[in-house]
Write a protein that holds these residues in place. Structure first.
Motif, PDB file in Angstrom:
ATOM      1  N   ARG A  27      -6.025   5.387  -0.236  1.00  0.00           N
ATOM      2  CA  ARG A  27      -6.652   5.850  -1.779  1.00  0.00           C
ATOM      3  C   ARG A  27      -7.290   7.326  -1.732  1.00  0.00           C
ATOM      4  O   ARG A  27      -7.176   7.729  -2.715  1.00  0.00           O
ATOM      5  CB  ARG A  27      -7.557   4.651  -2.169  1.00  0.00           C
ATOM      6  N   SER A  86       0.844  -1.229   0.039  1.00  0.00           N
ATOM      7  CA  SER A  86       0.020   0.093   0.025  1.00  0.00           C
ATOM      8  C   SER A  86       0.921   1.231   0.049  1.00  0.00           C
ATOM      9  O   SER A  86       0.385   2.335  -0.207  1.00  0.00           O
ATOM     10  CB  SER A  86      -0.920   0.090   1.278  1.00  0.00           C
ATOM     11  N   ARG A 110      -5.987   0.656   3.760  1.00  0.00           N
ATOM     12  CA  ARG A 110      -6.091   0.790   2.197  1.00  0.00           C
ATOM     13  C   ARG A 110      -6.849   2.033   1.581  1.00  0.00           C
ATOM     14  O   ARG A 110      -6.532   2.556   0.722  1.00  0.00           O
ATOM     15  CB  ARG A 110      -6.265  -0.384   1.894  1.00  0.00           C
ATOM     16  N   SER A 111      -7.990   1.880   2.314  1.00  0.00           N
ATOM     17  CA  SER A 111      -9.022   2.807   1.795  1.00  0.00           C
ATOM     18  C   SER A 111      -8.650   4.135   2.086  1.00  0.00           C
ATOM     19  O   SER A 111      -8.913   5.237   1.312  1.00  0.00           O
ATOM     20  CB  SER A 111     -10.515   2.526   2.837  1.00  0.00           C
TER      21      SER A 111
END
Lengths: 118, 118
Positions: B116, A70, B112-113
């Motif tokens: 982003r 990530s 991870r969200s």
């Protein structure tokens, strides 16, 4: 407990030169790293997220959900890293609940830091 | 394993009406919640981070690092929640390594969200 205690006498270590890229965002990841010496920068699209120092861990997410890296990890100084495979990670979580809690603590700190960026 | 399996027969549940605030960002937190029925919105300064549905967990960070709630949790629909105290959380991590890994998986998905959004 610090992760360092579990990995202090690790023989299978990985030496990284200052400035070297350890992994790139999007790479497939198969190991987590414990920083035995030195410091590492984690960044996403060139923005620094965190500096991981001696005793810290990084790269754990790829072991947990088998997704791609990530973030990008770059050695700030010369580093000695202890790589931890998925198999060993699972065994440690099972045998050392404190290790599991420490990984969660690292992730919680990262989530809090991300929340502050919103 | 889903957290739901461990908590399906929970007798100590907590019913929340649609629209009700479960906790506020900055609150002191002493319990994590497993969603047995319904769905919950997690938000930071009014921005939705995530919708947690049946079988999902939220509020785990306050148990891990004893810090304040990092987000606000609001019931989207009428919900049935199973509260998990810090003491029980620790016991579960110790006795059920799969539970620990599932909590890590939830946190990894959240990280991870967040990545982003950078």
């Amino acid at each position: 407990m610090s992760s360092l205690a579990l990995f202090r006498n690790e023989s299978d270590t990985h030496a990284v030169a200052a400035g070297e890229t350890i992994f790139l965002e999007g790479d497939e990841g198969r190991v987590m790293y414990v920083v035995l010496e030195g410091s590492v920068r984690l960044s996403v699209t060139g923005r620094t997220l965190e500096k991981v120092v001696k005793g810290g861990v990084f790269g754990e997410m790829a072991l947990i959900d088998a997704g791609p890296r990530s973030a990008t990890a770059t050695a700030i100084t010369a580093c000695t890293l202890a790589p931890v495979t998925a198999q060993r990670f699972k065994a440690l979580v099972k045998a050392e609940p404190d290790f599991a809690v420490e990984i969660m603590r690292v992730m919680a700190a990262r989530l809090r830091s991300m929340d502050r960026r919103l």
